[in-house]
Design a protein around this motif. Structure first.
Motif, PDB file in Angstrom:
ATOM      1  N   ARG A 171     -29.563  17.906 -45.813  1.00 57.81           N
ATOM      2  CA  ARG A 171     -29.745  19.441 -44.817  1.00 57.81           C
ATOM      3  C   ARG A 171     -28.889  19.610 -44.164  1.00 57.81           C
ATOM      4  NH1 ARG A 171     -35.314  20.588 -44.266  1.00 57.81           N
ATOM      5  NH2 ARG A 171     -34.382  22.637 -43.703  1.00 57.81           N
ATOM      6  N   ARG A 172     -28.073  18.898 -43.590  1.00 60.16           N
ATOM      7  CA  ARG A 172     -26.567  19.391 -43.199  1.00 60.16           C
ATOM      8  C   ARG A 172     -25.782  20.067 -44.413  1.00 60.16           C
ATOM      9  NH1 ARG A 172     -26.437  14.247 -40.295  1.00 60.16           N
ATOM     10  NH2 ARG A 172     -25.174  13.463 -41.847  1.00 60.16           N
ATOM     11  N   GLY A 173     -25.707  19.611 -45.543  1.00 61.88           N
ATOM     12  CA  GLY A 173     -25.086  20.282 -46.469  1.00 61.88           C
ATOM     13  C   GLY A 173     -25.548  21.695 -46.861  1.00 61.88           C
ATOM     14  N   ILE A 174     -26.857  21.687 -46.861  1.00 66.40           N
ATOM     15  CA  ILE A 174     -27.607  23.213 -47.088  1.00 66.40           C
ATOM     16  C   ILE A 174     -26.994  24.176 -45.919  1.00 66.40           C
ATOM     17  CG2 ILE A 174     -29.906  24.337 -47.174  1.00 66.40           C
ATOM     18  CD1 ILE A 174     -31.038  21.922 -48.813  1.00 66.40           C
ATOM     19  N   ASP A 175     -27.253  23.482 -44.851  1.00 69.91           N
ATOM     20  CA  ASP A 175     -27.027  24.486 -43.476  1.00 69.91           C
ATOM     21  C   ASP A 175     -25.431  24.901 -43.437  1.00 69.91           C
ATOM     22  OD1 ASP A 175     -29.690  23.922 -42.712  1.00 69.91           O
ATOM     23  OD2 ASP A 175     -29.209  22.462 -41.180  1.00 69.91           O
ATOM     24  N   ALA A 176     -24.710  23.928 -43.880  1.00 74.54           N
ATOM     25  CA  ALA A 176     -23.171  24.146 -44.012  1.00 74.54           C
ATOM     26  C   ALA A 176     -22.944  25.120 -44.978  1.00 74.54           C
ATOM     27  CB  ALA A 176     -22.376  22.948 -44.250  1.00 74.54           C
ATOM     28  N   CYS A 177     -23.455  25.290 -46.108  1.00 76.19           N
ATOM     29  CA  CYS A 177     -23.352  26.297 -47.233  1.00 76.19           C
ATOM     30  C   CYS A 177     -23.896  27.513 -46.705  1.00 76.19           C
ATOM     31  CB  CYS A 177     -23.923  26.014 -48.439  1.00 76.19           C
ATOM     32  SG  CYS A 177     -23.142  24.441 -49.409  1.00 76.19           S
ATOM     33  N   VAL A 183     -29.031  22.760 -54.736  1.00 77.99           N
ATOM     34  CA  VAL A 183     -29.048  21.295 -54.128  1.00 77.99           C
ATOM     35  C   VAL A 183     -30.552  20.759 -54.717  1.00 77.99           C
ATOM     36  CG1 VAL A 183     -29.095  20.199 -51.954  1.00 77.99           C
ATOM     37  CG2 VAL A 183     -27.678  22.112 -52.195  1.00 77.99           C
ATOM     38  N   SER A 184     -30.326  19.469 -54.971  1.00 81.48           N
ATOM     39  CA  SER A 184     -31.595  18.669 -55.518  1.00 81.48           C
ATOM     40  C   SER A 184     -32.173  18.271 -54.437  1.00 81.48           C
ATOM     41  CB  SER A 184     -31.192  17.791 -56.597  1.00 81.48           C
ATOM     42  OG  SER A 184     -30.677  18.312 -57.785  1.00 81.48           O
ATOM     43  N   LEU A 185     -33.558  18.577 -54.055  1.00 81.38           N
ATOM     44  CA  LEU A 185     -34.268  17.930 -52.936  1.00 81.38           C
ATOM     45  C   LEU A 185     -35.599  18.032 -53.169  1.00 81.38           C
ATOM     46  CD1 LEU A 185     -33.979  16.937 -49.937  1.00 81.38           C
ATOM     47  CD2 LEU A 185     -34.334  19.477 -49.307  1.00 81.38           C
ATOM     48  N   ASP A 186     -36.298  16.771 -53.521  1.00 82.11           N
ATOM     49  CA  ASP A 186     -37.531  16.792 -53.712  1.00 82.11           C
ATOM     50  C   ASP A 186     -38.790  16.376 -52.724  1.00 82.11           C
ATOM     51  OD1 ASP A 186     -36.444  16.921 -56.784  1.00 82.11           O
ATOM     52  OD2 ASP A 186     -36.009  14.702 -56.527  1.00 82.11           O
ATOM     53  N   GLU A 245     -24.253  28.683 -43.678  1.00 83.10           N
ATOM     54  CA  GLU A 245     -23.237  29.115 -42.500  1.00 83.10           C
ATOM     55  C   GLU A 245     -22.054  29.800 -43.175  1.00 83.10           C
ATOM     56  OE1 GLU A 245     -22.632  25.837 -40.042  1.00 83.10           O
ATOM     57  OE2 GLU A 245     -24.521  25.703 -39.375  1.00 83.10           O
ATOM     58  N   GLU A 246     -21.207  29.223 -44.474  1.00 87.84           N
ATOM     59  CA  GLU A 246     -20.256  29.584 -45.045  1.00 87.84           C
ATOM     60  C   GLU A 246     -20.826  30.841 -45.943  1.00 87.84           C
ATOM     61  OE1 GLU A 246     -17.373  28.817 -44.681  1.00 87.84           O
ATOM     62  OE2 GLU A 246     -17.583  27.345 -42.859  1.00 87.84           O
ATOM     63  N   GLY A 247     -21.760  31.200 -45.873  1.00 88.45           N
ATOM     64  CA  GLY A 247     -22.148  32.270 -46.944  1.00 88.45           C
ATOM     65  C   GLY A 247     -22.232  31.874 -48.355  1.00 88.45           C
ATOM     66  N   ILE A 248     -22.276  30.627 -48.928  1.00 89.51           N
ATOM     67  CA  ILE A 248     -22.623  30.218 -50.013  1.00 89.51           C
ATOM     68  C   ILE A 248     -24.166  30.457 -50.422  1.00 89.51           C
ATOM     69  CG2 ILE A 248     -22.503  28.526 -51.565  1.00 89.51           C
ATOM     70  CD1 ILE A 248     -20.018  27.409 -50.166  1.00 89.51           C
ATOM     71  N   GLN A 249     -24.518  30.976 -51.478  1.00 92.13           N
ATOM     72  CA  GLN A 249     -25.927  30.942 -51.856  1.00 92.13           C
ATOM     73  C   GLN A 249     -26.465  29.611 -52.457  1.00 92.13           C
ATOM     74  OE1 GLN A 249     -26.704  34.241 -54.795  1.00 92.13           O
ATOM     75  NE2 GLN A 249     -24.915  35.451 -54.043  1.00 92.13           N
ATOM     76  N   VAL A 250     -27.534  29.460 -51.836  1.00 91.73           N
ATOM     77  CA  VAL A 250     -28.191  27.932 -52.084  1.00 91.73           C
ATOM     78  C   VAL A 250     -29.564  28.259 -52.840  1.00 91.73           C
ATOM     79  CG1 VAL A 250     -29.208  25.985 -51.000  1.00 91.73           C
ATOM     80  CG2 VAL A 250     -27.002  26.904 -50.170  1.00 91.73           C
ATOM     81  N   LEU A 290     -22.988  14.650 -49.947  1.00 90.35           N
ATOM     82  CA  LEU A 290     -21.547  14.703 -49.483  1.00 90.35           C
ATOM     83  C   LEU A 290     -21.245  16.297 -49.546  1.00 90.35           C
ATOM     84  CD1 LEU A 290     -20.523  12.234 -52.291  1.00 90.35           C
ATOM     85  CD2 LEU A 290     -20.823  11.780 -49.742  1.00 90.35           C
ATOM     86  N   LEU A 291     -22.123  17.081 -49.390  1.00 92.76           N
ATOM     87  CA  LEU A 291     -21.711  18.625 -49.265  1.00 92.76           C
ATOM     88  C   LEU A 291     -21.008  19.166 -48.164  1.00 92.76           C
ATOM     89  CD1 LEU A 291     -21.596  21.366 -51.130  1.00 92.76           C
ATOM     90  CD2 LEU A 291     -24.255  21.443 -50.648  1.00 92.76           C
ATOM     91  N   ALA A 292     -21.696  18.785 -47.043  1.00 90.17           N
ATOM     92  CA  ALA A 292     -21.390  19.417 -45.783  1.00 90.17           C
ATOM     93  C   ALA A 292     -19.715  19.568 -45.503  1.00 90.17           C
ATOM     94  CB  ALA A 292     -22.251  18.762 -44.484  1.00 90.17           C
ATOM     95  N   PRO A 293     -19.103  18.400 -45.799  1.00 86.74           N
ATOM     96  CA  PRO A 293     -17.734  18.456 -45.429  1.00 86.74           C
ATOM     97  C   PRO A 293     -16.798  19.233 -46.207  1.00 86.74           C
ATOM     98  CG  PRO A 293     -18.491  16.078 -45.489  1.00 86.74           C
ATOM     99  CD  PRO A 293     -19.503  17.066 -45.999  1.00 86.74           C
ATOM    100  N   GLU A 294     -17.372  19.583 -47.498  1.00 92.76           N
ATOM    101  CA  GLU A 294     -16.521  20.411 -48.422  1.00 92.76           C
ATOM    102  C   GLU A 294     -17.130  21.896 -48.482  1.00 92.76           C
ATOM    103  OE1 GLU A 294     -14.462  18.530 -49.969  1.00 92.76           O
ATOM    104  OE2 GLU A 294     -15.237  16.867 -48.968  1.00 92.76           O
ATOM    105  N   ALA A 295     -17.990  22.397 -47.858  1.00 92.14           N
ATOM    106  CA  ALA A 295     -18.539  23.706 -47.821  1.00 92.14           C
ATOM    107  C   ALA A 295     -17.326  24.737 -47.532  1.00 92.14           C
ATOM    108  CB  ALA A 295     -19.794  23.886 -46.739  1.00 92.14           C
TER     109      ALA A 295
END
Length: 343
Positions: free
Chosen positions: A152-158, A129-132, A160-165, A111-116
């Protein structure tokens, strides 16, 4: 209610082993929109009733109290924190009221991408981000949901916003061990930390078994055969339990977290508060201190919570001593499941 407690208490919260406690993991909910087989296999699992879950106001109170005791890093966890309504607004409120707090979040990313964008605007700088697995079909088998593309969209969105992942991978022998080259490629191609975490025997609904235990040293040895690794000894109290390795040929880093084979108890600086307001001073101990009734009591209130935090902190145990009792057991030993503890 004024939830900000601006008056710091003298000194630091130091336990009986000389460890300074500076890090709070706060669970917002035990609910999750995934059903990962290794986390919760009970078909009849009952979630915590709503009336027992800490309110956001109570969570803000606890963050304020923790900051008075010198806990300067706070991680929001679950379950999955983003399944709770208004979680993003809560993040904004924390950063508005406690800008000095190093706030982070651990999420499954679905649910991360819309909130990034809102997270970045609020000042949230780091997300785990938990991803196994990096295989869509295997992701569905592990989690029970076909949500791989969402993560994957959530990771990419973060990014793009400059959030460390940081990408957290539960190391599972026979399940995702063949994907080590793919995860290393992810770290080589992207500015992310990919961290393998040894599977832990936590929770009565866990699928823990020695047959799926993939030790960190095996991961490190195989990773070194694939790409060049350089130890990265990051300074600072918030550097965490991971052993980090730079990838000179790429953009990211590899991390190894080894609570089973090479514990980090001597430098553990954590408190955990469950979604129903119970303080756990050690992940491997079922000793809990109930804070929610004190917060809701007109007679006791925040000052009583402070006293409990201080007393519990002094008695914080060494988890490795507890692990030794179960070293040969092919079973989990904590009653609470990981989704209820908050990781």
């Amino acid at each position: 209610m004024d939830t900000k407690y601006s008056t710091p208490l003298p000194g630091s919260l130091v336990d009986q082993h000389g460890r300074r406690i500076s890090y709070l993991r706060l669970s917002l909910t035990d609910r999750c929109n995934l059903r990962c087989f290794y986390c919760n296999t009970c078909a009849d699992y009952t979630f915590i009733p709503h009336q027992r879950i800490l309110t956001y106001e109570e969570c803000l109170q606890l963050i304020g109290l923790a900051s008075r005791l010198g806990l300067s890093k706070v991680r929001l966890t679950g379950g999955e924190p983003l399944v709770r309504r208004d979680c993003t607004r809560f993040v904004e409120r924390v950063l508005e009221q406690y800008p000095e707090v190093d706030l982070r979040m651990t999420t499954n990313g679905t649910l991360l991408a819309p909130e990034a964008r809102r997270f970045r605007a609020a000042g949230l700088q780091r997300v785990n981000v938990s991803l196994d697995t990096l295989d869509r079909a295997k992701f569905q088998r592990i989690t029970g949901r076909d949500y791989y593309s969402r993560v994957r969209r959530g990771i990419d969105a973060c990014l793009e916003e400059g959030i460390q992942v940081k990408v957290n991978v539960v190391a599972l022998k026979g399940i995702n061990d063949q994907e080590l080259p793919d995860f290393l490629r992810m770290a080589l191609d992207n500015p992310v930390d990919v961290r393998f975490i040894e599977f832990m025997p936590v929770g009565h609904c866990s699928a823990w078994s020695t047959s799926v235990f993939w030790p960190a040293e095996d991961i490190l040895r195989k990773a070194g055969e694939i790409t060049v690794l350089e130890p990265d000894h990051a300074p600072g109290e918030h550097s965490g339990p991971a052993r980090m390795y730079r990838l000179p040929e790429g953009r990211g880093r590899l991390g190894l977290i080894s609570p089973m084979s090479d514990h980090f108890c001597a430098r553990c600086n954590r408190f955990r508060i469950t979604a129903d307001g119970r303080l756990r001073t050690c992940l491997f101990s079922d000793r809990e201190y109930s804070l929610r009734p004190l917060l809701r009591s007109p007679k006791h209130g925040p000052e009583a919570v402070l006293k409990v935090l201080q007393a519990a902190g002094r008695k914080k145990p060494f988890g490795s001593q507890l692990l030794e009792q179960f070293a040969q057991a092919d079973d989990s030993f904590c009653r609470r499941d990981m989704n209820a503890i908050g990781g």
